[in-house]
Enzyme design. Structure first.
Site, short mmCIF file in Angstrom:
data_model
loop_
_atom_site.label_atom_id
_atom_site.label_comp_id
_atom_site.label_asym_id
_atom_site.label_seq_id
_atom_site.Cartn_x
_atom_site.Cartn_y
_atom_site.Cartn_z
N TYR A 106 0.82 -1.21 0.00
CA TYR A 106 0.00 0.00 0.00
C TYR A 106 0.86 1.27 0.00
O TYR A 106 0.35 2.36 0.21
CB TYR A 106 -0.95 0.00 1.20
CG TYR A 106 -1.88 -1.19 1.21
CD1 TYR A 106 -2.91 -1.28 0.26
CD2 TYR A 106 -1.73 -2.22 2.12
CE1 TYR A 106 -3.75 -2.38 0.24
CE2 TYR A 106 -2.57 -3.32 2.10
CZ TYR A 106 -3.58 -3.39 1.16
OH TYR A 106 -4.42 -4.49 1.14
N ASP A 167 -1.91 -10.85 8.77
CA ASP A 167 -1.07 -11.97 8.36
C ASP A 167 0.39 -11.79 8.74
O ASP A 167 1.09 -12.76 8.99
CB ASP A 167 -1.17 -12.17 6.84
CG ASP A 167 -2.34 -13.08 6.48
OD1 ASP A 167 -2.69 -13.93 7.32
OD2 ASP A 167 -2.90 -12.94 5.39
N HIS A 406 5.05 -6.32 -4.20
CA HIS A 406 3.65 -6.56 -4.53
C HIS A 406 2.78 -5.34 -4.28
O HIS A 406 3.11 -4.48 -3.47
CB HIS A 406 3.09 -7.76 -3.77
CG HIS A 406 2.82 -7.47 -2.33
ND1 HIS A 406 1.56 -7.27 -1.84
CD2 HIS A 406 3.65 -7.35 -1.29
CE1 HIS A 406 1.63 -7.03 -0.55
NE2 HIS A 406 2.88 -7.08 -0.19
N TYR A 487 -11.46 -1.32 -0.72
CA TYR A 487 -11.57 -0.98 0.71
C TYR A 487 -10.35 -0.21 1.19
O TYR A 487 -10.37 0.42 2.25
CB TYR A 487 -11.79 -2.24 1.55
CG TYR A 487 -10.53 -2.88 2.13
CD1 TYR A 487 -9.69 -3.66 1.35
CD2 TYR A 487 -10.19 -2.70 3.47
CE1 TYR A 487 -8.56 -4.25 1.88
CE2 TYR A 487 -9.06 -3.29 4.01
CZ TYR A 487 -8.24 -4.06 3.21
OH TYR A 487 -7.11 -4.62 3.74
N ARG A 488 -9.28 -0.22 0.38
CA ARG A 488 -8.00 0.34 0.84
C ARG A 488 -7.09 0.30 -0.38
O ARG A 488 -7.27 -0.53 -1.26
CB ARG A 488 -7.47 -0.60 1.92
CG ARG A 488 -6.16 -0.26 2.55
CD ARG A 488 -5.84 -1.36 3.56
NE ARG A 488 -4.59 -1.15 4.24
CZ ARG A 488 -4.01 -2.07 5.00
NH1 ARG A 488 -4.58 -3.24 5.18
NH2 ARG A 488 -2.88 -1.81 5.60
P1 FAD Z 1 2.17 2.16 8.86
O1 FAD Z 1 2.96 1.93 7.63
O2 FAD Z 1 2.85 2.80 10.00
O3 FAD Z 1 0.84 2.98 8.59
C1 FAD Z 1 0.04 2.80 7.48
C2 FAD Z 1 -0.43 4.17 6.99
O4 FAD Z 1 -1.36 4.71 7.91
C3 FAD Z 1 0.70 5.19 6.90
O5 FAD Z 1 1.27 5.21 5.63
C4 FAD Z 1 0.03 6.50 7.24
O6 FAD Z 1 -0.49 7.08 6.08
C5 FAD Z 1 -1.10 6.10 8.17
N1 FAD Z 1 -0.69 6.22 9.57
C6 FAD Z 1 0.09 5.37 10.26
N2 FAD Z 1 0.21 5.74 11.52
C7 FAD Z 1 -0.49 6.88 11.65
C8 FAD Z 1 -0.74 7.73 12.75
N3 FAD Z 1 -0.25 7.46 13.95
N4 FAD Z 1 -1.51 8.82 12.55
C9 FAD Z 1 -2.04 9.08 11.33
N5 FAD Z 1 -1.84 8.29 10.25
C10 FAD Z 1 -1.07 7.20 10.42
N6 FAD Z 1 -2.53 -5.85 6.05
C11 FAD Z 1 -3.64 -6.20 6.70
O7 FAD Z 1 -4.38 -5.33 7.18
N7 FAD Z 1 -3.99 -7.50 6.86
C12 FAD Z 1 -3.21 -8.50 6.38
O8 FAD Z 1 -3.53 -9.67 6.58
C13 FAD Z 1 -2.03 -8.17 5.66
N8 FAD Z 1 -1.26 -9.12 5.13
C14 FAD Z 1 -0.12 -8.78 4.47
C15 FAD Z 1 0.68 -9.81 3.92
C16 FAD Z 1 1.85 -9.51 3.26
C17 FAD Z 1 2.71 -10.61 2.71
C18 FAD Z 1 2.26 -8.16 3.14
C19 FAD Z 1 3.58 -7.82 2.50
C20 FAD Z 1 1.47 -7.13 3.66
C21 FAD Z 1 0.28 -7.43 4.33
N9 FAD Z 1 -0.55 -6.44 4.87
C22 FAD Z 1 -1.70 -6.79 5.52
C23 FAD Z 1 -0.24 -5.01 4.68
C24 FAD Z 1 0.64 -4.36 5.76
O9 FAD Z 1 1.83 -5.09 5.93
C25 FAD Z 1 -0.05 -4.22 7.11
O10 FAD Z 1 -1.30 -3.61 6.99
C26 FAD Z 1 0.79 -3.42 8.11
O11 FAD Z 1 0.29 -3.60 9.40
C27 FAD Z 1 0.80 -1.92 7.80
O12 FAD Z 1 2.01 -1.37 8.20
P2 FAD Z 1 2.18 -0.61 9.60
O13 FAD Z 1 1.32 -1.28 10.58
O14 FAD Z 1 3.63 -0.49 9.88
O15 FAD Z 1 1.50 0.78 9.30
#
Ligand code: FAD
Length: 544
Positions: A106, A167, A406, A487-488
């Site tokens: 994303y 995941d 991806h 959805y995202r």
């Molecule tokens: P961040 O990268 O920190 O945040 C995501 C975005 O939210 C940021 O870019 C920013 O715009 C906003 N944000 C973050 N923090 C704040 C804040 N404090 N205030 C305001 N805005 C903010 N995702 C799922 O949901 N479900 C899954 O099952 C899943 N499976 C995955 C499987 C694989 C193999 C991969 C590679 C990815 C997957 N993901 C999945 C996507 C992703 O890895 C996760 O959603 C992950 O938790 C998001 O990264 P993060 O938690 O570090 O969020």
């Protein structure tokens, strides 16, 4: 020079002179301490999941220099976040908050506007502020990962409480939740399960939502709404505030659990299966966000490169896929359903019997006996995740191509055979057109399902990147024409997808823009995120 040795000039955000910008950064460095501001002048290193960059998207689908930060700052408190916001307003510099930056698929850690200053909240603001074993709640800062929360609960011996993890467990509880991510226990809808936020607004004020607004309250994490308009919604998938604390509800240990797996022989089984799944899911006989996966992705989940099975161009032919799957639990079948039953044995057996009699209505349906599966089989990763135990095995399918990266296409639909078939056909046709392997996985929520299609590509191959992006863009438009929306999404697709939510001549975007302009008059906070551009940027060609 090789990429790793190349020196880079720091990127400067548009609208400010280089010298003025560097001077402004020096001022912020002075305020926060030298160690808490880094200029992004080093080679862009992609690293890997555990050591990912915070300056850019390690899985970029554009040229690597397109969406990069100019600098990264590390606040240590809500007050320091306020200081950074005040600084950004003073100099009109775009800032982009991340919690941990593992938003892979994303946009990773990348900002939407090139040259933004990234606020990496998680590095120093990483405390679990409360775990309440009686209310089954917790309060966390942005740097708390699913692993960290799980381990803290285990360390305290609170066996009666579960967390819910996506995941991959290395992401931030806050980051994932504000982006409306999902996990796989009955508490999988993270946004629905959060309770209470602390938010720094783009003008620097701090608010606490829900009961957090009442001084001395003891219900911030137990009653999400408080009094008056429910403001939390505008802080998810937006650019209206920086979340510095969030409450989360925790699931009671159900007293036992049991994963199950069924496989179904034919692609055409999809429609009747959805008709079976819908009533079972809505009545909670199927209790978690369960997955119906195509055999193609099950093969990739073993972590082997595509060339192990096929070296030709275009999508791997169906016969090759089935031959490859013959030694896996999916065997010669096409669909694999992964689910879990919760509760003590006598409760589980009742639900599992109902599921069994319904799933068996599909001719040739096969129930897999978990005791026959080796410990490294993908099934056991699903088992851990659905039991709230963080895992990272899901990453394996990224190895499908060299330099694997991806992006996802994830439209939402009701749990219906006709909708599933329409989306499946649409995705398959576009993947064939662009010569991309098609990996559909239907993730069944309560009354809807997300079709998650992961496109894996070689991030060092410009031609494959272009094909992946063109395929995604076409699927988004095709889906919108049929009435489906995502959805995202990835940063690169945000404008396009926001544009598909166009009812009333774009009424919802006008509403969002009005809120944006009111809350963020200087347009400094994450301009363009989710397609919402502040006035200063609108109509100036920023959309893509
Ligand atoms: P961040 O990268 O920190 O945040 C995501 C975005 O939210 C940021 O870019 C920013 O715009 C906003 N944000 C973050 N923090 C704040 C804040 N404090 N205030 C305001 N805005 C903010 N995702 C799922 O949901 N479900 C899954 O099952 C899943 N499976 C995955 C499987 C694989 C193999 C991969 C590679 C990815 C997957 N993901 C999945 C996507 C992703 O890895 C996760 O959603 C992950 O938790 C998001 O990264 P993060 O938690 O570090 O969020």
């Amino acid at each position: 020079k090789p990429r790793a040795e190349r020196q880079r000039l720091p990127v400067v955000p548009q609208g400010i002179e280089r010298d003025a910008f560097l001077q402004a950064l020096a001022e912020l460095k002075e305020e926060l301490g030298a160690e808490n501001l880094e200029i992004n002048d080093k080679p862009l290193t992609d690293g890997w999941y555990m050591e990912h960059p915070n300056t850019h998207d390690m899985m970029t689908i554009l040229h690597e220099e397109e969406l990069v930060a100019s600098a990264v700052v590390y606040p240590g408190s809500t007050e320091e976040v306020q200081q950074i916001v005040a600084w950004a307003n003073k100099h009109k510099i775009p800032i982009f908050p991340i919690s941990m930056g593992r938003n892979l698929g994303y946009g990773g850690a990348a900002p939407r506007v090139r040259g933004s200053v990234t606020i990496d909240l998680g590095k120093r603001m990483n405390k679990i502020l409360d775990i309440n074993p009686e209310d089954f709640t917790c309060l966390v800062e942005p740097g708390v990962s699913f692993y960290a929360l799980y381990e803290a609960i285990q360390a305290k011996g609170y066996d009666h409480m579960w967390i819910d993890s996506p995941d991959l467990g290395g992401g931030s509880v806050i980051g994932n939740t504000v982006d409306r991510g999902v996990g796989y226990t009955p508490y999988g809808d993270h946004w629905a399960c959060h309770a209470g936020l602390e938010v720094v607004l783009p003008t620097g004020e701090v608010i606490r939502t829900g009961m957090g607004a009442l001084p001395g309250n003891n219900t911030w994490q137990t009653f999400p709404y408080g009094f008056g308009p429910y403001s939390d919604g505008i802080f998810s998938q937006s650019n209206f505030g920086i979340v510095t604390k969030m409450g989360m509800t925790l699931m009671p240990n159900p007293g036992g659990y049991e994963s199950f797996m069924y496989t179904f022989p034919n692609e055409e089984d999809l429609a009747p299966l959805m008709e079976i799944i819908r009533p079972l899911r809505i009545s909670n006989i199927l209790e978690n966000v369960a997955q119906l996966r195509h055999v193609s992705q099950s093969i990739a989940a073993r972590g082997l490169p595509r060339t192990t099975f096929y070296t030709g161009a275009g999508p791997v032919p169906s016969s090759v896929l089935h031959a490859a799957a013959s030694s896996s639990p999916v065997g010669d079948h096409t669909w694999a359903y992964y689910g879990m039953a919760y509760g003590p044995a006598h409760i589980r057996s009742h639900k599992l019997a109902l599921v069994n009699s319904e799933f068996r209505k599909i001719p040739g349906a096969r129930k897999i006996d978990p005791s026959t599966l080796p410990p490294d089989e993908y099934f056991w990763s699903r088992d851990r995740v659905a039991a709230g135990i963080p895992d990272i095995q899901e990453l394996r399918w990224v190895n499908w191509t060299p330099n694997g990266a991806h992006v996802a296409f994830s439209p939402v639909s009701p749990i219906r055979g006709t909708d599933a078939t329409a989306l499946f056909k649409l995705g398959k046709a576009r993947h064939e057109q662009y010569g991309i392997d098609f990996w559909p996985a239907f993730c069944v929520g309560l009354r809807e399902m997300h079709l998650i299609v992961e496109i894996v590509f070689d991030r060092h191959d410009p031609e494959r990147k272009e094909a992946a992006l063109a395929c995604l863009r076409d699927m988004v438009d095709d889906a919108a024409r049929l009435g489906y929306g995502e959805y995202r999404t990835h940063l690169v697709l945000m404008d396009q997808i926001a544009g598909t939510y166009s009812w009333g001549d774009g009424a919802i975007m006008r509403f969002n823009e009005r809120i944006k302009d009111a809350l963020d008059p200087n347009g400094i906070l994450a301009p363009g995120r989710c397609g919402i551009w502040p006035r200063r940027y609108r109509g100036r060609g920023w959309e893509m």
